[in-house]
Design a protein around this motif. Sequence first.
Motif, PDB file in Angstrom:
ATOM      1  N   GLU A  27       2.529  11.764  -6.100  1.00 10.61           N
ATOM      2  CA  GLU A  27       1.145  11.501  -6.472  1.00 10.61           C
ATOM      3  C   GLU A  27       0.844  10.027  -6.210  1.00 10.61           C
ATOM      4  O   GLU A  27       1.703   9.160  -6.371  1.00 10.61           O
ATOM      5  N   VAL A  28      -0.398   9.733  -5.830  1.00 14.32           N
ATOM      6  CA  VAL A  28      -0.778   8.367  -5.449  1.00 14.32           C
ATOM      7  C   VAL A  28      -1.233   7.628  -6.711  1.00 14.32           C
ATOM      8  O   VAL A  28      -2.433   7.479  -6.973  1.00 14.32           O
ATOM      9  N   LEU A  29      -0.265   7.168  -7.477  1.00  8.84           N
ATOM     10  CA  LEU A  29      -0.544   6.611  -8.803  1.00  8.84           C
ATOM     11  C   LEU A  29      -0.625   5.093  -8.810  1.00  8.84           C
ATOM     12  O   LEU A  29      -1.288   4.509  -9.666  1.00  8.84           O
ATOM     13  N   ASP A  30       0.087   4.417  -7.876  1.00  7.40           N
ATOM     14  CA  ASP A  30       0.146   2.959  -7.887  1.00  7.40           C
ATOM     15  C   ASP A  30       0.566   2.479  -6.506  1.00  7.40           C
ATOM     16  O   ASP A  30       0.719   3.276  -5.566  1.00  7.40           O
ATOM     17  N   THR A  31       0.764   1.156  -6.393  1.00  6.96           N
ATOM     18  CA  THR A  31       1.135   0.577  -5.101  1.00  6.96           C
ATOM     19  C   THR A  31       2.439   1.164  -4.576  1.00  6.96           C
ATOM     20  O   THR A  31       2.577   1.462  -3.381  1.00  6.96           O
ATOM     21  N   GLU A  32       3.417   1.338  -5.464  1.00  6.68           N
ATOM     22  CA  GLU A  32       4.707   1.890  -5.053  1.00  6.68           C
ATOM     23  C   GLU A  32       4.559   3.275  -4.460  1.00  6.68           C
ATOM     24  O   GLU A  32       5.340   3.679  -3.593  1.00  6.68           O
ATOM     25  N   HIS A  33       3.566   3.996  -4.907  1.00  3.04           N
ATOM     26  CA  HIS A  33       3.366   5.367  -4.443  1.00  3.04           C
ATOM     27  C   HIS A  33       2.140   5.494  -3.545  1.00  3.04           C
ATOM     28  O   HIS A  33       1.459   6.522  -3.540  1.00  3.04           O
ATOM     29  N   GLY A  34       1.871   4.434  -2.776  1.00  3.33           N
ATOM     30  CA  GLY A  34       0.944   4.562  -1.667  1.00  3.33           C
ATOM     31  C   GLY A  34      -0.523   4.295  -1.933  1.00  3.33           C
ATOM     32  O   GLY A  34      -1.348   4.508  -1.032  1.00  3.33           O
ATOM     33  N   PHE A  35      -0.892   3.785  -3.126  1.00  4.97           N
ATOM     34  CA  PHE A  35      -2.326   3.613  -3.382  1.00  4.97           C
ATOM     35  C   PHE A  35      -2.933   2.573  -2.441  1.00  4.97           C
ATOM     36  O   PHE A  35      -3.964   2.818  -1.802  1.00  4.97           O
ATOM     37  N   ASP A  36      -2.304   1.387  -2.342  1.00  6.76           N
ATOM     38  CA  ASP A  36      -2.818   0.355  -1.442  1.00  6.76           C
ATOM     39  C   ASP A  36      -2.794   0.838   0.006  1.00  6.76           C
ATOM     40  O   ASP A  36      -3.722   0.564   0.788  1.00  6.76           O
ATOM     41  N   LEU A  37      -1.734   1.544   0.379  1.00  9.04           N
ATOM     42  CA  LEU A  37      -1.627   2.036   1.749  1.00  9.04           C
ATOM     43  C   LEU A  37      -2.744   3.014   2.074  1.00  9.04           C
ATOM     44  O   LEU A  37      -3.339   2.967   3.161  1.00  9.04           O
ATOM     45  N   TRP A  38      -3.069   3.884   1.140  1.00  9.24           N
ATOM     46  CA  TRP A  38      -4.157   4.828   1.363  1.00  9.24           C
ATOM     47  C   TRP A  38      -5.486   4.091   1.551  1.00  9.24           C
ATOM     48  O   TRP A  38      -6.347   4.516   2.323  1.00  9.24           O
ATOM     49  N   GLY A  39      -5.646   2.961   0.827  1.00  9.70           N
ATOM     50  CA  GLY A  39      -6.865   2.182   1.019  1.00  9.70           C
ATOM     51  C   GLY A  39      -7.015   1.675   2.434  1.00  9.70           C
ATOM     52  O   GLY A  39      -8.138   1.487   2.931  1.00  9.70           O
ATOM     53  N   GLU A  40      -5.882   1.444   3.118  1.00 10.88           N
ATOM     54  CA  GLU A  40      -5.928   1.000   4.514  1.00 10.88           C
ATOM     55  C   GLU A  40      -6.117   2.168   5.474  1.00 10.88           C
ATOM     56  O   GLU A  40      -7.000   2.149   6.336  1.00 10.88           O
ATOM     57  N   VAL A  41      -5.303   3.213   5.358  1.00  8.40           N
ATOM     58  CA  VAL A  41      -5.345   4.296   6.355  1.00  8.40           C
ATOM     59  C   VAL A  41      -6.607   5.135   6.237  1.00  8.40           C
ATOM     60  O   VAL A  41      -6.993   5.814   7.196  1.00  8.40           O
ATOM     61  N   ALA A  42      -7.274   5.087   5.081  1.00  8.97           N
ATOM     62  CA  ALA A  42      -8.535   5.820   4.952  1.00  8.97           C
ATOM     63  C   ALA A  42      -9.583   5.290   5.919  1.00  8.97           C
ATOM     64  O   ALA A  42     -10.521   6.006   6.278  1.00  8.97           O
ATOM     65  N   CYS A  43      -9.406   4.038   6.357  1.00 12.53           N
ATOM     66  CA  CYS A  43     -10.372   3.417   7.261  1.00 12.53           C
ATOM     67  C   CYS A  43     -10.006   3.613   8.730  1.00 12.53           C
ATOM     68  O   CYS A  43     -10.663   3.057   9.612  1.00 12.53           O
TER      69      CYS A  43
END
Length: 579
Positions: free
Chosen positions: A412-428
């Motif tokens: 689950e995308v709960l925090d930086t360790e689990h991809g939250f910041d990364l999703w903010g980039e790849v969503a674009c």
Amino acid sequence: MSKPAEHPLPRDPYRNLVLLALLTLSGRPPAHELLHRAHRLVSSALPWGRRNPRAHEYPGVRRRVLRSALRARRTRRHAGLRVAPVDGPGPLARSLAPLEGLDPAARAGFALLRIERMEPEDALALLRSAGVAAPEEALDRAAAVPAGFRPPDPTVVRVSGRGTPPGRPVLLVAGTAALALGLSATALVGSAGPAAPAPPAPAPAAATATATALTDARTWRETFRLDLTAWHTRGEAADDEALVDEALAAWNDSDPAPRDPRLVFAGRVDGRDVVLLHDAPWMARYTRDGSESWVEVSAEPDHGVANWPALRLSQTSEGVRFLLPPWVTEADWASLGAPEEGWNETAWDERGVTDPLPVSEHCGTGPVLRLRAPEVAHGQPYTVVDLGGHATAHLGYMPPPPAEIRRLGPHEVLDTEHGFDLWGEVACAGDAPRGAVATATAWEFARQDLPGGGAGRWVCVRYGTHDGGGLARAVLVASTEEGTETITAGERPGGWTCSNLNRQVVAGTWWQEPEGRWHYLAAASREVADLSVSGPVEGDGDDAALAVPGPRRGDGPPADPVSVRAVNVHGDEMTPLTD
């Protein structure tokens, strides 16, 4: 986190393109085929499987649409879904009356100047390149159209027939229905243009089925299937038979009509009456706003083993509201565009309807919800994201080696360790596919030291749709002292790529280091044994990532394509994801 780059795309590229086709085609028979031909023409011009082109693709797609519309000839009628105006061809023709007397070139000129907001010299050049013999005269004639003329919204349509529309699989609808359908996520029937007002809702007597209400709030505790059939009926208007019958009558104006519909929700939301109905495998959302009403039908949402979607009820300037699953007891929200702000508590009323949540519109994504249902499955929080569909999509993340492959599925995308910041980039990095998206997973399959300093993260973003299709997109997230950028290396519609059925992928793209030199970067997933590139640059290795120097400076990398190849430890070719 870097902000998404500014781009010249209009707010709704698909709608603009259909308007360009519609206005250029208008005035030529047959009138009843006009809207269908416009959508079919645009779907044929778009990149495969996408509703919207990317910024650099838009001018080329617009030119193809314009050329095709100017040269259009009447074609034979195709089988499949048919797109038509909600109120029939008559009101559509009346709404286009201010264009009467204009030839196709002048109508196209009006669309370029008023809809596309092009400068006259740019519109002249585009008309000339599309084959218009006297573009100056065409623009002069277009200037005679009254300034107050507003064309109708061509994405609010009635769909009938079976299958998918002819052309590329872009204009996808979630049902074999004849229904008033807003192809734009927020389109309102009768809300754009001077068309005749929407007709009154069908009388209750037109309904041929009745909606069953489940009044027992313990229903979900007594069933093994936690899908929509386990949601008990909620909403203060559940006993309003006239409203429910109106909603059912609107859905009954379809082929096939619902057979055994269930009432999921009926109530007042943001000043409108909203009714949700379910009849597997479809779901319908009926909205009545004063004298206007519309129905939208979609595929019923998928339910995971330990994650369940929230249903979109309404969106206004204050935000978007969802209906939560009845077993959810905790809810928070966050924005992919502002990870530093963390999670915010979500309030909801006794009906299960959330307060309006801010729509950040971060590269086409709405809020992320963190939901928890302690009494169901393992009871741990799970994450879903609003991608504009009728239901949220499960949001997941898979870490790169040396982390083990998680056999239970993505984190689950709960925090930086689990991809939250990364999703903010790849969503674009690109749009999600049109239609009902059930899952969105960012699988980070490799990391790479960038030439000249910095770090690269190779990600395969997979969107899974309810019909079993989807889209896999390889993205390089490159971070240097100058900031972070996302580069789409390639994508592949449908298939198993980047799913648990095919984790063997390789991708490559050109990248320019801050000092100005170009490099071709490539990476493959964890079982790679040999990685090579050939063409204008040559290189190979047995690591998961490869960087091959290219031109030192210049306007861009070599135009010739680069071939990327990878073989895994079993001797099998890996699936390439390159443009």
